[in-house]
Design an enzyme around this catalytic site. Structure first.
Site, PDB file in Angstrom:
ATOM      1  N   HIS A 191     -12.483 -52.996  20.561  1.00 10.33           N
ATOM      2  CA  HIS A 191     -12.667 -51.546  20.338  1.00 10.33           C
ATOM      3  C   HIS A 191     -12.111 -50.822  21.564  1.00 10.33           C
ATOM      4  O   HIS A 191     -10.942 -50.975  21.904  1.00 10.33           O
ATOM      5  CB  HIS A 191     -14.168 -51.318  20.096  1.00 10.33           C
ATOM      6  CG  HIS A 191     -14.557 -49.980  19.550  1.00 10.33           C
ATOM      7  ND1 HIS A 191     -13.664 -49.010  19.188  1.00 10.33           N
ATOM      8  CD2 HIS A 191     -15.792 -49.444  19.311  1.00 10.33           C
ATOM      9  CE1 HIS A 191     -14.319 -47.945  18.729  1.00 10.33           C
ATOM     10  NE2 HIS A 191     -15.621 -48.187  18.801  1.00 10.33           N
ATOM     11  N   HIS A 226      -4.885 -52.365  13.630  1.00  8.87           N
ATOM     12  CA  HIS A 226      -6.005 -51.440  13.424  1.00  8.87           C
ATOM     13  C   HIS A 226      -6.595 -51.678  12.053  1.00  8.87           C
ATOM     14  O   HIS A 226      -5.856 -52.003  11.115  1.00  8.87           O
ATOM     15  CB  HIS A 226      -5.541 -49.981  13.544  1.00  8.87           C
ATOM     16  CG  HIS A 226      -6.673 -49.053  13.816  1.00  8.87           C
ATOM     17  ND1 HIS A 226      -7.445 -48.522  12.812  1.00  8.87           N
ATOM     18  CD2 HIS A 226      -7.184 -48.599  14.972  1.00  8.87           C
ATOM     19  CE1 HIS A 226      -8.377 -47.768  13.358  1.00  8.87           C
ATOM     20  NE2 HIS A 226      -8.257 -47.806  14.660  1.00  8.87           N
ATOM     21  N   ASP A 243      -4.359 -47.524  22.189  1.00 11.10           N
ATOM     22  CA  ASP A 243      -4.643 -48.200  23.459  1.00 11.10           C
ATOM     23  C   ASP A 243      -3.421 -48.846  24.080  1.00 11.10           C
ATOM     24  O   ASP A 243      -3.438 -49.219  25.247  1.00 11.10           O
ATOM     25  CB  ASP A 243      -5.739 -49.253  23.252  1.00 11.10           C
ATOM     26  CG  ASP A 243      -7.072 -48.592  23.009  1.00 11.10           C
ATOM     27  OD1 ASP A 243      -7.313 -47.559  23.636  1.00 11.10           O
ATOM     28  OD2 ASP A 243      -7.846 -49.097  22.195  1.00 11.10           O
TER      29      ASP A 243
HETATM   30  N1  CMC Z   1      -2.186 -59.720  17.440  1.00  7.22           N
HETATM   31  C1  CMC Z   1      -1.909 -60.758  16.600  1.00  7.22           C
HETATM   32  N2  CMC Z   1      -2.399 -60.858  15.348  1.00  7.22           N
HETATM   33  C2  CMC Z   1      -3.200 -59.874  14.925  1.00  7.22           C
HETATM   34  C3  CMC Z   1      -3.524 -58.770  15.743  1.00  7.22           C
HETATM   35  C4  CMC Z   1      -2.983 -58.708  17.036  1.00  7.22           C
HETATM   36  N3  CMC Z   1      -3.268 -57.697  17.842  1.00  7.22           N
HETATM   37  N4  CMC Z   1      -4.355 -57.940  15.068  1.00  7.22           N
HETATM   38  C5  CMC Z   1      -4.546 -58.509  13.863  1.00  7.22           C
HETATM   39  N5  CMC Z   1      -3.840 -59.677  13.785  1.00  7.22           N
HETATM   40  C6  CMC Z   1      -3.754 -60.562  12.620  1.00  7.22           C
HETATM   41  C7  CMC Z   1      -5.067 -61.328  12.428  1.00  7.22           C
HETATM   42  O1  CMC Z   1      -5.033 -62.570  13.100  1.00  7.22           O
HETATM   43  C8  CMC Z   1      -5.129 -61.486  10.935  1.00  7.22           C
HETATM   44  O2  CMC Z   1      -4.275 -62.544  10.563  1.00  7.22           O
HETATM   45  P1  CMC Z   1      -4.635 -63.482   9.278  1.00  7.22           P
HETATM   46  O3  CMC Z   1      -4.618 -62.566   8.095  1.00  7.22           O
HETATM   47  O4  CMC Z   1      -3.533 -64.481   9.263  1.00  7.22           O
HETATM   48  O5  CMC Z   1      -5.974 -64.073   9.551  1.00  7.22           O
HETATM   49  C9  CMC Z   1      -4.494 -60.201  10.390  1.00  7.22           C
HETATM   50  O6  CMC Z   1      -3.618 -59.750  11.454  1.00  7.22           O
HETATM   51  C10 CMC Z   1      -5.513 -59.116  10.070  1.00  7.22           C
HETATM   52  O7  CMC Z   1      -6.289 -58.874  11.234  1.00  7.22           O
HETATM   53  P2  CMC Z   1      -7.870 -58.690  11.259  1.00  7.22           P
HETATM   54  O8  CMC Z   1      -8.384 -59.150  12.586  1.00  7.22           O
HETATM   55  O9  CMC Z   1      -8.477 -59.297  10.031  1.00  7.22           O
HETATM   56  O10 CMC Z   1      -7.963 -57.124  11.164  1.00  7.22           O
HETATM   57  P3  CMC Z   1      -9.202 -56.255  11.525  1.00  7.22           P
HETATM   58  O11 CMC Z   1      -9.051 -55.005  10.762  1.00  7.22           O
HETATM   59  O12 CMC Z   1     -10.455 -57.033  11.337  1.00  7.22           O
HETATM   60  O13 CMC Z   1      -9.044 -56.025  13.098  1.00  7.22           O
HETATM   61  C11 CMC Z   1      -8.420 -55.103  15.186  1.00  7.22           C
HETATM   62  C12 CMC Z   1      -8.489 -54.895  13.654  1.00  7.22           C
HETATM   63  C13 CMC Z   1      -8.054 -53.787  15.841  1.00  7.22           C
HETATM   64  C14 CMC Z   1      -9.823 -55.545  15.695  1.00  7.22           C
HETATM   65  C15 CMC Z   1      -7.386 -56.192  15.481  1.00  7.22           C
HETATM   66  O14 CMC Z   1      -6.116 -55.775  15.013  1.00  7.22           O
HETATM   67  C16 CMC Z   1      -7.320 -56.520  16.982  1.00  7.22           C
HETATM   68  O15 CMC Z   1      -8.134 -57.294  17.457  1.00  7.22           O
HETATM   69  N6  CMC Z   1      -6.339 -55.904  17.732  1.00  7.22           N
HETATM   70  C17 CMC Z   1      -6.253 -56.106  19.150  1.00  7.22           C
HETATM   71  C18 CMC Z   1      -7.318 -55.285  19.851  1.00  7.22           C
HETATM   72  C19 CMC Z   1      -7.005 -53.793  19.855  1.00  7.22           C
HETATM   73  O16 CMC Z   1      -5.901 -53.365  20.160  1.00  7.22           O
HETATM   74  N7  CMC Z   1      -8.049 -52.990  19.535  1.00  7.22           N
HETATM   75  C20 CMC Z   1      -7.952 -51.527  19.606  1.00  7.22           C
HETATM   76  C21 CMC Z   1      -8.162 -50.867  18.284  1.00  7.22           C
HETATM   77  S1  CMC Z   1      -7.660 -49.137  18.357  1.00  7.22           S
HETATM   78  C22 CMC Z   1      -8.820 -48.408  19.388  1.00  7.22           C
HETATM   79  C23 CMC Z   1     -10.105 -48.156  18.714  1.00  7.22           C
HETATM   80  O17 CMC Z   1     -10.141 -47.411  17.720  1.00  7.22           O
HETATM   81  O18 CMC Z   1     -11.113 -48.716  19.197  1.00  7.22           O
END
Ligand code: CMC
Length: 431
Positions: free
Chosen positions: A266, A307, A365
């Site tokens: 987050h 995201h 971010d």
């Molecule tokens: N790098 C590599 N792979 C990724 C990434 C990433 N940053 N983000 C998502 N994926 C992959 C993930 O492994 C999954 O793959 P699979 O379908 O093969 O299992 C797929 O993409 C979908 O991801 P998810 O984790 O199921 O998506 P989510 O909606 O649960 O998570 C997130 C969203 C923001 C937590 C995630 O993208 C992440 O951890 N990003 C990095 C951390 C980050 O930048 N966070 C800031 C968010 S914006 C600020 C805020 O609003 O807080």
């Protein structure tokens, strides 16, 4: 609300109808509040992938279009035409202030910027090397012990006093958290400066000389605040709502929101993103890290990418990229190593089929860390800046919740998968 219905056919039971609710924008929602009573079944949606937790009039995100609206206004227009306090007024009151309302609100906020002198003593209870977000969780929570006289939350004036207090005091507390880590004296607020310039004075000024804010940098930080002010039902906002749904003190609820925001998935992502760029270190290693991000057996993720809601682009990231350019130009840092590295990483990731197929774009971010670093804000303080701005959204959402006629304590159900009921065996016979 529309008259459409959704019919659920459950094996062994007759069909059950549920009304479909239509929003101003966004997805229609099936109203399943009567599901448990009618069928004895619950829904399972861990992570709230398909569940609206509330009705809200505050913020709307269209993840496919890459659109973010505060009270109906596009974020791009607000960032260009308004300052952060106008945005705070808008979020709280539903409308932008006119000229006299703007002046009155700014004056009110200025008159609440000092914190109780005794609050300063809280800081000395923390180790100097404590993470500032840990300090923020404690000190903001402690505000609930200081301000008792306006705590009838059924009274709109009391709610406004709490809102004004915390919006005014967050910059002071964040700056104190920073000064504490450096060992420099806390700086009192200056009421001749506007909100963001005053924050920079408390962060970077010392009693030895008068701090002169740079208007370009002040404006950049003010836009960062605006971009982070609210983001509908994200994890920390939902935390504040859930904590507040028991009728808890709002300052304690904000402290819960800060705790949630701290996590690297987050608000902690901006800090994690900068650490990642430092770790990559050089453009020649970008490929290696992209490969790691794609490797299912490696827990590494590209911080600042992806995201839950934005599946096209994050409009805040676009604006932040521009702010980043402006700040680096103003400071003569156009050739900044990390910025160049970030640009290369962004380019390669945006062309890579893995990121394209999964619709992973840079989020806010990705750039905010670079801008904040250029402004002289240390990495460990990045999420505190986010918390400062998001406090506006948290307080607004808290107020919307406790004034909602349908308001109920938040109490999710569960799918229990633990041991079946069993008896306790005597100690001697246990394996
Ligand atoms: N790098 C590599 N792979 C990724 C990434 C990433 N940053 N983000 C998502 N994926 C992959 C993930 O492994 C999954 O793959 P699979 O379908 O093969 O299992 C797929 O993409 C979908 O991801 P998810 O984790 O199921 O998506 P989510 O909606 O649960 O998570 C997130 C969203 C923001 C937590 C995630 O993208 C992440 O951890 N990003 C990095 C951390 C980050 O930048 N966070 C800031 C968010 S914006 C600020 C805020 O609003 O807080």
């Amino acid at each position: 609300m529309s008259e459409r219905k959704a019919t659920l056919n459950i094996e062994g039971q007759g069909p059950v109808d549920f009304p479909i609710m239509s929003p101003t924008h966004g997805n229609d929602c099936i109203d399943i509040r009567t599901l448990g009573g009618k069928t004895g079944l619950f829904t399972y949606d861990s992570g709230f992938l398909s569940t609206a937790s509330c009705k809200s009039k505050i913020t709307f995100i269209d993840g496919d279009k890459g659109e973010l609206l505060y009270r109906g206004y596009p974020i791009e227009q607000l960032a260009e035409n308004c300052n952060f306090l106008e945005v705070a007024y808008l979020l709280k009151n539903g409308e932008l202030p006119n000229a006299s309302q703007k002046t009155a609100f700014e004056d009110t906020i200025k008159n609440h910027t000092m914190v109780h002198e005794q609050l300063a003593k809280f800081f000395s209870g923390f180790r100097r090397d404590a993470h500032p977000m840990a300090v923020m969780v404690g000190v903001v929570g402690a505000l609930s012990a200081f301000y008792h006289e306006a705590m009838d939350f059924s009274d709109a004036e009391h709610r406004s006093i709490s809102f004004n207090r915390i919006i005014a005091k967050m910059p002071t507390i964040v700056a104190m958290a920073y000064k504490y880590t450096t060992g420099q004296p806390f700086m009192y607020p200056r009421n001749d400066l506007d909100y963001t310039a005053n924050f920079m004075h408390m962060m970077f000024g010392t009693p030895c000389e008068t701090y002169k804010p740079n208007p370009v940098l002040v404006r950049a930080l003010d836009i960062i605040f605006t971009l982070h002010a609210d983001h509908e039902q994200n994890a920390s906002t939902s935390t504040v709502r859930l904590a507040g749904s028991s009728g808890a003190n709002p300052f304690a609820c904000i402290s819960a929101g800060i705790a949630c925001l701290w996590g690297p998935a987050h608000g902690g992502a901006n800090e994690a993103c900068l650490q990642m760029l430092e770790e990559i270190g050089d453009v020649s290693r970008v490929g290696e890290y992209i490969a790691r991000a794609k490797d299912k057996n490696d827990s590494f993720k590209l911080m600042g990418f992806g995201h839950r809601v934005y599946k096209n682009f994050d409009p805040r990231a676009k604006l932040m990229r521009q702010v980043c350019n402006d700040v680096l130009k103003e400071l003569g840092l156009e050739n900044d190593r990390l910025f160049k590295l970030a640009m290369e990483l962004e380019k390669i990731a945006l062309e890579d089929p893995y990121f394209v197929e999964k619709k992973l774009y840079p989020n806010v971010d990705f750039y905010s860390g670079i801008v904040q670093k250029a402004l002289g804000i240390p990495t460990s303080m990045f999420t505190c800046i986010f918390a400062l701005a998001r406090t506006v959204g948290w307080m607004t959402q808290w107020e919307e919740m406790i004034t909602d006629p349908e308001y109920k304590i938040g109490r999710p159900r569960q799918l229990y998968i633990g041991a079946a009921k069993r008896d306790v065996a005597p100690l001697a016979s246990r394996k």
